[in-house]
Design an enzyme around this catalytic site. Structure first.
Site, PDB file in Angstrom:
ATOM      1  N   GLY A 287       0.774  -1.230   0.000  1.00  0.00           N
ATOM      2  CA  GLY A 287       0.000   0.000   0.000  1.00  0.00           C
ATOM      3  C   GLY A 287       0.811   1.289   0.000  1.00  0.00           C
TER       4      GLY A 287
ATOM      5  CG  HIS B  50       0.181  -0.800 -15.893  1.00  0.00           C
ATOM      6  ND1 HIS B  50      -0.083  -2.095 -15.506  1.00  0.00           N
ATOM      7  CD2 HIS B  50       1.119  -0.876 -16.876  1.00  0.00           C
ATOM      8  CE1 HIS B  50       0.644  -2.922 -16.239  1.00  0.00           C
ATOM      9  NE2 HIS B  50       1.378  -2.202 -17.075  1.00  0.00           N
TER      10      HIS B  50
END
Ligand code: GRF
Length: 197
Positions: free
Chosen positions: A14, A110
Site C-alpha cells: 500500500g 500501472h
C-alpha cells in the site's frame, strides 16, 4: 462542492495508497473514506488504519467466482458512499459488470508507460526490450485490462546496470508523485493528462 469521497483498493503493502491518503488534506478536493483489500493480511490495511482511514477486507478466496467476490466488494464499499475508486496495487481482474458500474470513476496505476507493457512483470519486460525510458501510467479502467484512457504518465530513465529491483524502485517513486497529482486533478473535474518528467 463537498469533497469527493475516495475508496482505495489494495492487495499489498500500500505505498501508493499511503501517498494518496497523505495527499488528501487541506484544500484537496477529495478525502479518503475507506481502504479495502482482497487480502485480509495485506500490509497496507494496518498502514491505512495508522493513518486514520477506515479499512475493510473481502477475501476473494472465499468466493467461487468473480461475480460473487465483486458483489461482496460492492457491499463493503456501499456504506462509505465513494465517488471515486482508486486501484493501487490491487491484483484482481475486475469483470465488465463491475467496471461498467464504476465507469468514469475507476482509476488504476500501472507500472509502465502504457500502451507499452500491459500486464505483469513490466520492469523485466522493459529491461528485456532494451527500453531507454520506463515509467508509470494512471488511467481510467475499462473492460480491456490496462487499456483505458490515459490520465497521466511519469517517465524515468533506464540506467546502465539497472536490475528489475532498481528499476522497480525508481518507478515506484514516480508512482508516488504521479498518482496524487492525477487524483487531485480528476477530483477537481479535470481529465486532461498531466505529463510529468
Ligand atoms: C505498484 O508498482 C503498482 O503500480 C503495481 O503494484 C505495485 C503496488 O505497490 N500494480 P504498493 O502496494 O502501492 O506499494
Amino acid at each position: 462542492m463537498s469533497a469527493r469521497r475516495v475508496a482505495i483498493l489494495i492487495s499489498g503493502g500500500g505505498s501508493n495508497m499511503a501517498a494518496l491518503v497523505r495527499s488528501m488534506t487541506g484544500d484537496h478536493p477529495a478525502r479518503p473514506v475507506v481502504v479495502l483489500s482482497n487480502d485480509p493480511e495485506a500490509g497496507g490495511l494496518a498502514r491505512a488504519r495508522e493513518m486514520g482511514v477506515a479499512t475493510a477486507a473481502v477475501d476473494h478466496r472465499r468466493f467461487g467466482d468473480r461475480a460473487g467476490f465483486e458483489a461482496a466488494l460492492q457491499d463493503a464499499l456501499a456504506p462509505h458512499m465513494p465517488d471515486l475508486l482508486c486501484l493501487a496495487g490491487f491484483m484482481r481482474i475486475l469483470t465488465p459488470g463491475f467496471v461498467t458500474a464504476w465507469k468514469g470513476r475507476l482509476l488504476n496505476i500501472h507500472p509502465s508507460l502504457l500502451p507499452l507493457h500491459p500486464g505483469l512483470h513490466t520492469h523485466a519486460r522493459a529491461l528485456a526490450a532494451g527500453d531507454v525510458e520506463h515509467g508509470c501510467t494512471v488511467h481510467e479502467v475499462t473492460e480491456r485490462l490496462d487499456h483505458g484512457p490515459i490520465l497521466g504518465q511519469a517517465r524515468v530513465p533506464v540506467l546502465p546496470g539497472d536490475t528489475e529491483a532498481s528499476l522497480a524502485a525508481r518507478v515506484l517513486e514516480a508512482e508516488h508523485r504521479l498518482y496524487p497529482t492525477v487524483l487531485r486533478r480528476v477530483a477537481a473535474g479535470d481529465r486532461t493528462p498531466p505529463c510529468l518528467a
